[in-house]
Design a protein around this motif. Structure first.
Motif, PDB file in Angstrom:
ATOM      1  N   GLN C 133       0.824  -1.203   0.000  1.00  0.00           N
ATOM      2  CA  GLN C 133       0.000   0.000   0.000  1.00  0.00           C
ATOM      3  C   GLN C 133       0.862   1.259   0.000  1.00  0.00           C
ATOM      4  O   GLN C 133       0.346   2.363   0.022  1.00  0.00           O
ATOM      5  CB  GLN C 133      -0.913   0.011   1.237  1.00  0.00           C
ATOM      6  N   LEU C 134       2.191   1.082   0.018  1.00  0.00           N
ATOM      7  CA  LEU C 134       3.103   2.226   0.093  1.00  0.00           C
ATOM      8  C   LEU C 134       3.776   2.467  -1.250  1.00  0.00           C
ATOM      9  O   LEU C 134       3.917   1.565  -2.062  1.00  0.00           O
ATOM     10  CB  LEU C 134       4.194   1.965   1.134  1.00  0.00           C
ATOM     11  N   SER C 135       4.203   3.709  -1.470  1.00  0.00           N
ATOM     12  CA  SER C 135       4.979   4.008  -2.670  1.00  0.00           C
ATOM     13  C   SER C 135       6.406   3.502  -2.463  1.00  0.00           C
ATOM     14  O   SER C 135       6.806   3.166  -1.355  1.00  0.00           O
ATOM     15  CB  SER C 135       5.007   5.504  -2.903  1.00  0.00           C
ATOM     16  N   GLY C 136       7.167   3.474  -3.555  1.00  0.00           N
ATOM     17  CA  GLY C 136       8.552   3.010  -3.474  1.00  0.00           C
ATOM     18  C   GLY C 136       9.361   3.799  -2.463  1.00  0.00           C
ATOM     19  O   GLY C 136      10.115   3.247  -1.670  1.00  0.00           O
ATOM     20  N   GLY C 137       9.174   5.137  -2.465  1.00  0.00           N
ATOM     21  CA  GLY C 137       9.915   5.978  -1.532  1.00  0.00           C
ATOM     22  C   GLY C 137       9.549   5.672  -0.091  1.00  0.00           C
ATOM     23  O   GLY C 137      10.418   5.566   0.773  1.00  0.00           O
ATOM     24  N   GLN C 138       8.249   5.486   0.149  1.00  0.00           N
ATOM     25  CA  GLN C 138       7.811   5.162   1.518  1.00  0.00           C
ATOM     26  C   GLN C 138       8.354   3.812   1.951  1.00  0.00           C
ATOM     27  O   GLN C 138       8.774   3.634   3.092  1.00  0.00           O
ATOM     28  CB  GLN C 138       6.274   5.172   1.570  1.00  0.00           C
ATOM     29  N   GLN C 139       8.374   2.856   1.017  1.00  0.00           N
ATOM     30  CA  GLN C 139       8.901   1.531   1.360  1.00  0.00           C
ATOM     31  C   GLN C 139      10.354   1.635   1.790  1.00  0.00           C
ATOM     32  O   GLN C 139      10.780   0.977   2.738  1.00  0.00           O
ATOM     33  CB  GLN C 139       8.782   0.594   0.167  1.00  0.00           C
ATOM     34  N   GLN C 140      11.125   2.454   1.074  1.00  0.00           N
ATOM     35  CA  GLN C 140      12.530   2.560   1.446  1.00  0.00           C
ATOM     36  C   GLN C 140      12.709   3.270   2.789  1.00  0.00           C
ATOM     37  O   GLN C 140      13.635   2.987   3.526  1.00  0.00           O
ATOM     38  CB  GLN C 140      13.341   3.250   0.346  1.00  0.00           C
ATOM     39  N   ARG C 141      11.806   4.194   3.120  1.00  0.00           N
ATOM     40  CA  ARG C 141      11.859   4.800   4.460  1.00  0.00           C
ATOM     41  C   ARG C 141      11.624   3.748   5.530  1.00  0.00           C
ATOM     42  O   ARG C 141      12.272   3.746   6.572  1.00  0.00           O
ATOM     43  CB  ARG C 141      10.766   5.859   4.610  1.00  0.00           C
ATOM     44  N   VAL C 142      10.650   2.850   5.264  1.00  0.00           N
ATOM     45  CA  VAL C 142      10.388   1.782   6.229  1.00  0.00           C
ATOM     46  C   VAL C 142      11.627   0.899   6.354  1.00  0.00           C
ATOM     47  O   VAL C 142      12.050   0.538   7.454  1.00  0.00           O
ATOM     48  CB  VAL C 142       9.168   0.925   5.804  1.00  0.00           C
TER      49      VAL C 142
END
Lengths: 268, 286, 337
Positions: C133-142
């Protein structure tokens, strides 16, 4: 550039009609008393009522279900273990596992059943147990489907990266495989199990050749019924096809959900 | 804490269950069947006797010929129908397409005894279509003879259609719409497009599907057995007869027949692979 | 010896020698970038430090201890991968908590730490969402949060931004640098993007064919390339052989190649004479707009030179126009390898 758009529709429609006629006819046949002219006469549900009060039929349904559970569970476990070892520790052996798993695609029911039969039928050991032979044969028949399902699942979740990520966070490879990778390929495992259920449900050859008539499943029940009572058999037929369709529908549904989930990836 | 390679081999134990099942129920049985095909059923040493029996007895020669004939015909008809079916699905996405693939998927499990039963009701001696044919005076239906080789070929074709179409539909995804547009802009008619571009590109998939269909028909047993019992000259029926017949078990002869069947499948795979390689030379993708 | 020390690391994959004797130190608290084209060995060195690859020979030590043969999970190293490394069946919070669970940290501490770190990476409202449910950028923050929440001794970032589009990438570069400095986290960053390396690093190591070609601060790397490879990889240097340079400028230089940054080239229309500068005469053969810069290609004595000039509408040059170039002699870099 406008094309004739009707032709493809007609082709699909024709093929569908051809494929559905035998099904539709059998369903109608099971619901009527007489169908010797153009139209059937005398609607009734007697066949179904009789069927569901027949202990032997119910037992055959139970056997069909039971015969699915053991081989499928066993095959999933042995394939998971084998793929865990080969993909992580011995990638060179993977090729051989794959070959073993793909051979059953080409040797189909008849050859497999007779070769197992002729090898173990005279054996003084537990291997001559007919039910055991049948279970073993089922494991082998569904091997390609289970293997491919699990293998594709592993590829889709990028297993090596997942395992490395879990390792960097302090997990062992074993833990990473069974607690991180396996839960993520669960839908792939379920889909291939359902395909396997479809295969075992539809089996007649293996059970006839290996177990004889000692443990009739739904297919054998149908075969025996259609010898003496074709309207009754048509009801058995409808129930078998209904179960198969439900299984196929479940597979399609799960597959759709799975691909949708993967494609859902939100754009930035 | 120090990891060394030695304990890695402990993990090989996890392969054992897989190998046991594969060995007991796949590799050993197959090996034994092949081995026994070279032993006489009356006892004795290595012999080609079983293969000579197959070559000399009319029943077995006929079984091989019949099996080949019905497998090739049904595979051919199946692939032609599948080609047009998959092409239609490719050209026309939407509701109809979804219904089409759903029906294909559903009937792909429609085989064996149920299929035989449905055809008995439909086209058997007192089958529905036969009755309708008699009433309406359609002689092709009225005189249909299901319990002959020709009569049964309709059943073979039936179970080939869903399998072949489902196998070909993904291949059509490899035929890009832009190619057709480019071809039209360069002055090609649709016929030219299909003959010169699409079919050559699809050929490897078509051939691979053909060999799957061939194997599928060659091994088909339950449907035929349900209709004809043991009274038909077809390879799988004769093989099963050798092992489960009421008379005596002839493992050597049955083994030899099995080997013949496997060799036929193998030959078809090799043949289609060889032809397919000629098509892939031009860089056409699978 | 630094906080992290690589001693003569060799790594072979069969016949293929990927690392050919790397000796390198990383200071505590630094962000060090391994820069280079794909296949240069930079990721392999990172994976050797993580323990995901065994070195063929050499030793790796961390905080004074030899960790060459220690299991990856016992090294105390956090890592962010290029992509696909979040566990898809776990929510954001569960992903972040994974490493703490492995360390058997008490439950309430885990939930507190997870909340804290998610706030730091700006995803406190996404805790219950799933990776898809996250964008690529958000995934990398996680992934970043998941790696640093266990407070590893070293954080490894293996091209974490290369699958993310350009605009978002800038923001994440700044953010990663900020978090790294706030935590004083010793970090090794792998990238093939020289701009990214310039923005983020304390020290850059430029890799080439399994060896370190040059090491230094971003400014050193940019202004003083030591070789033709370094000059071609960093910046948009004009690289000319000594012979070509002589053809263009008429003056001989004592070296193998000459490197000239395009932004130090001046384009004059009149004749000016100054002995501190090289002079070239030529003709504009191409012009390319880079937003605020115009890059002109000028053919001088058969050799093409690129010159970057700030965009000014009234001072645009035309193709075919004759111009004179002047380049301050001290700005020209003489290369010998």
């Amino acid at each position: 550039m406008k094309e004739k758009r009707a032709a493809p529709l007609a082709v699909m429609l024709l093929v569908m009609i051809y494929l559905l006629i035998p099904l539709a006819v059998s369903i109608v046949y099971s619901l009527f008393r007489k169908w010797t002219g153009v139209l059937p006469e005398g609607f009734r549900l007697d066949n179904y009522i009789a069927l569901f009060t027949d202990g032997e039929f119910l037992a055959s349904v139970g056997r069909s279900i039971a015969m699915c559970i053991v081989p499928i569970a066993a095959t999933i476990v042995i394939v998971l273990l084998a793929l865990f070892v080969t993909t992580i520790y011995f990638p060179k052996l993977e090729k051989y596992v794959q070959i073993i798993c793909m051979i059953p695609y080409t040797i189909q029911g008849v050859i497999l059943s007779v070769s197992i039969l002729s090898l173990y039928v005279g054996s003084p050991t537990f291997l001559s147990n007919r039910l055991l032979m049948l279970m073993g044969a089922y494991c082998v028949v569904i091997l390609p489907y289970i293997y491919q399902g699990i293998r594709n699942g592993m590829r889709a979740v990028h297993m090596p990266t997942l395992i490395e990520a879990a390792e960097m966070l302090g997990a062992s490879k074993l833990y990473a495989f069974f607690r991180v990778v396996v839960p993520n390929i669960l839908s792939a495992i379920i889909i291939s199990s359902l395909l396997a259920v479809g295969i075992i449900f539809g089996d007649y050859v293996l059970i006839r050749n290996l177990a004889g008539t000692s443990a009739p499943n739904m297919q054998i029940y149908l075969y025996q019924t259609m010898k003496h009572d074709s309207t009754m058999a048509s009801a058995v037929f409808v129930i078998i096809m209904l179960t198969t369709f439900i299984i196929t529908l479940l597979v399609l549904l799960l597959q759709n959900k799975d691909t949708k989930r993967r494609q859902q990836q939100v754009k930035e | 804490m120090i990891k060394k390679a030695s304990n890695k081999y402990l993990y090989l134990l996890a392969l054992v269950p897989f190998l046991v099942v594969a060995l007991l129920y796949e590799i050993l049985p197959l090996a034994t069947v092949i081995y026994k095909s070279f032993l006489p059923d009356t006892g004795g040493a290595f012999t080609l006797e079983n293969y000579q029996t197959i070559a000399s007895k009319l029943l077995y020669r006929k079984a091989i010929m019949n099996s080949l004939k019905i497998s090739l015909t049904s595979a051919f008809v199946g692939i032609v129908i599948a080609f047009f079916g998959a092409r239609a699905a490719h050209e026309r996405p939407g509701k109809m397409n979804r219904a089409f693939t759903a029906v294909l998927n559903m009937v792909s499990n429609f085989a064996g005894i149920p299929l035989a039963f449905a055809y008995m009701i439909l086209l058997g001696n007192t089958g529905l279509m036969v009755n309708i044919g008699k009433e309406l005076g359609i002689s092709a239906l009225a005189n249909y003879e299901l319990y002959t080789m020709n009569g049964m070929s309709l059943i073979y074709i039936y179970f080939q259609i869903p399998l072949s179409t489902l196998l070909l539909i993904p291949a059509f995804d490899g035929v890009h719409k832009q190619w057709k547009e480019a071809c039209t802009l360069l002055g090609g008619t649709p016929g030219v497009f299909w003959r010169k571009i699409a079919i050559p590109v699809l050929m490897p998939s078509i051939l691979a599907t053909f060999s799957v269909l061939f194997a599928n028909a060659l091994a088909a047993y339950a449907t035929i057995y349900a209709l004809m019992m043991d009274n038909v000259a077809l390879l799988p029926v004769q093989i099963a007869g050798c092992f489960t017949g009421e008379v005596r078990i002839r493992a050597g002869l049955g083994g030899a027949l099995s080997v013949v069947m496997m060799v036929l499948m193998l030959l078809m795979i090799l043949l289609t692979n060889a032809i397919s390689r000629r098509f892939q030379k031009g860089g056409a993708r699978r | 010896m630094g906080y992290i020390h690589f001693e003569n690391i060799h790594k072979d994959f069969g016949q293929n020698k990927v690392l050919k004797g790397i000796t390198m130190d990383v200071e505590r608290g630094h962000l060090v970038t391994l820069l280079g084209p794909s296949g240069c060995g930079k990721s392999t060195l990172l994976r050797c430090l993580a323990g995901l690859e065994e070195v063929t020979s050499g030793t790796v030590s961390l905080d004074g201890k030899d960790i060459t043969h220690v299991n990856p999970r016992d090294r105390g190293i956090g890592m962010v991968f290029q992509q696909y490394s979040l566990f898809p069946n776990m929510s954001v919070a569960q992903n972040v908590a994974f490493g703490l669970n492995m360390k058997k940290v008490p439950k309430d501490t885990i939930s507190r730490k997870v909340a804290e770190i998610l706030k730091i990476v700006g995803l406190e409202d996404k805790a219950e969402q799933y990776p898809n449910q996250l964008s690529g950028g958000q995934q990398q923050r996680v992934a970043l949060a998941r790696a640093i929440v266990t407070e590893p001794k070293v954080l490894l970032l293996d091209e974490p931004l290369s699958a993310i589009d350009a605009k978002l990438r800038r923001n994440l570069q700044v953010e990663i640098r900020r978090i790294q400095q706030d935590f004083g986290m010793t970090t090794i960053f792998v990238t093939h993007d020289q701009d990214e390396a310039m923005v983020m690093s304390d020290v850059i190591h430029l890799f080439h064919n399994g060896l370190i070609e040059q090491s230094g601060t971003p400014t050193e790397m940019y202004t003083q390339p030591v070789s033709k490879f370094a000059a071609s990889f960093i910046g948009n240097y004009n690289i000319l052989s000594a012979a070509d340079f002589q053809k263009a400028s008429g003056e001989a230089v004592d070296c193998a190649d000459v490197a000239i940054r395009p932004e130090i080239v001046r384009i004059n229309l009149e004749v000016a004479d100054e002995s501190k500068r090289f002079h070239m005469e030529g003709e504009v053969v191409n012009s390319l707009s880079h937003g605020n810069l115009m890059r002109y290609t000028i053919l001088c004595g058969g050799v093409e030179i690129n010159a970057d000039i700030m965009f000014e509408k009234s001072h645009l040059l035309e193709i075919g126009q004759k111009v004179r170039l002047s380049i301050r002699k001290t700005n020209v870099i003489l290369l010998n390898s």
